[in-house]
Design a protein around this motif. Sequence first.
Motif, mmCIF file in Angstrom:
data_model
loop_
_atom_site.group_PDB
_atom_site.id
_atom_site.type_symbol
_atom_site.label_atom_id
_atom_site.label_comp_id
_atom_site.label_asym_id
_atom_site.label_seq_id
_atom_site.Cartn_x
_atom_site.Cartn_y
_atom_site.Cartn_z
ATOM 1 N N LEU A 14 0.814 -1.218 0.000
ATOM 2 C CA LEU A 14 0.000 0.000 0.000
ATOM 3 C C LEU A 14 0.845 1.263 0.000
ATOM 4 N N SER A 36 -8.199 -5.973 0.177
ATOM 5 C CA SER A 36 -7.655 -4.689 0.611
ATOM 6 C C SER A 36 -6.751 -4.087 -0.465
ATOM 7 N N ASN A 37 -7.261 -3.060 -1.125
ATOM 8 C CA ASN A 37 -6.438 -2.327 -2.090
ATOM 9 C C ASN A 37 -6.431 -0.832 -1.785
ATOM 10 N N SER A 38 -6.963 -0.494 -0.600
ATOM 11 C CA SER A 38 -6.968 0.905 -0.184
ATOM 12 C C SER A 38 -6.925 0.967 1.338
#
Length: 418
Positions: free
Chosen positions: A254, A311-313
């Motif tokens: 991230l 979860s990409n943010s």
Amino acid sequence: MKSYLNTYFDNFRGFSKEIWVLTLITYINRAGAMVMLFLTKYLHESLFFSLTEIGWMLVCIGVGALFGNWLGGKLTDITGFYTVMLSSLFLTGFGIIAIMFLYDFVEICIGLFLVTAIADTYKPAMYVAVSNFTNKKNRTRALTLVRLAVNLGIISGPIIAGLVIKKDNYDMLFWIDGITCILAITIFMLLIDESKMYKARKMIHRKNKKELNSKPASILNDSNFLIFLFASFLTAFLFFQLFTTIPLYNSEKLKLTELQIGLLLSLNGLLVFLFEMPLIGFLEKTEIDATKIILFGAAFMTSGFFFLLFSNSIVFLIISILLITIGQILLFSFSNTFAFTRAISGHEGKYMAFYAMSFSAAQILSPKIGLIVIDNYNYFSNWLLMSIIGLIGISLYYLLDKNIRQETTLKNLNQSIA
């Protein structure tokens, strides 16, 4: 806001003086335990050990923790919690100071094993001490209060250590750590009446004498407690990912800064500080069984890792940490209570020791296995593995809840017949 604050502080009322003293010395002990936080840095930068050698030293710490918890439980049942806690703090204080004079690889491995083993005899003794000065209505809150002191100690310890290390003075770190243990002993001896502690212990034993005929004579014969231990190991395995692989994921995938990573970890501590005691206080007043609350806790924690699969943010990450934190609060608070109430009178130390050992084993294996999976596969595979482990934990807690309800029904039936 005022109403919430009043409710919040109400949850800190109703404890005996002994509980507050035990909370204070636990905080002093954890805040002072700053050597372990910077041990890897000290061994690598000051003593020039390789990362492989340091890895083996950390293994010695883990094995020492396992042995110390087991030994602490045995000694607590034999000599009583007062003697074990006093001896642990005293010997740990001098043991930590002694480590600063060790330079050889083998010497340090042996020293770390011995100091950790001695230090961890404190845990089961402390659990039993807290439980013996509480009742069914406030026991979970009291154990939560002590956990809160541990968390506050973990937060303030690194700040103090950072200020000391800034001056490149690792020796002072060892001295502060050792002296805080001795300070805790002094407070303990001045404010706790030993005779009162043993009087409380005897009262508990007389009160629970009937349980000797209704519970298995050995932990190995208590199938429900074994299910509980294995499930506790699995959920603790998930929890320790929060401080090992998740920060690494935040940085590598991230691309979060160290400040952002630190703030996310602080979110966990802040949520626990603000909401754990009010939530536990509320749940203690309900008729919900501890095993069912633990089951819900496992479900929340596991769902946190399911969110990491997508979860990409940072938004998904915050939701994940929120779910894991709720699971942490429900799981660990009521697991402590279940372990103690499950124990046979006179063998509380043994039961609490095995419970603490499940966490020590998870702390050793969780980062190692997580990092191996990430190194050989990817983060997605690790989150998938953790989700599967969480589902197994949920299944075991469901089985435990079902078995305990059947056990209670059968016990009530036998009492009505008698």
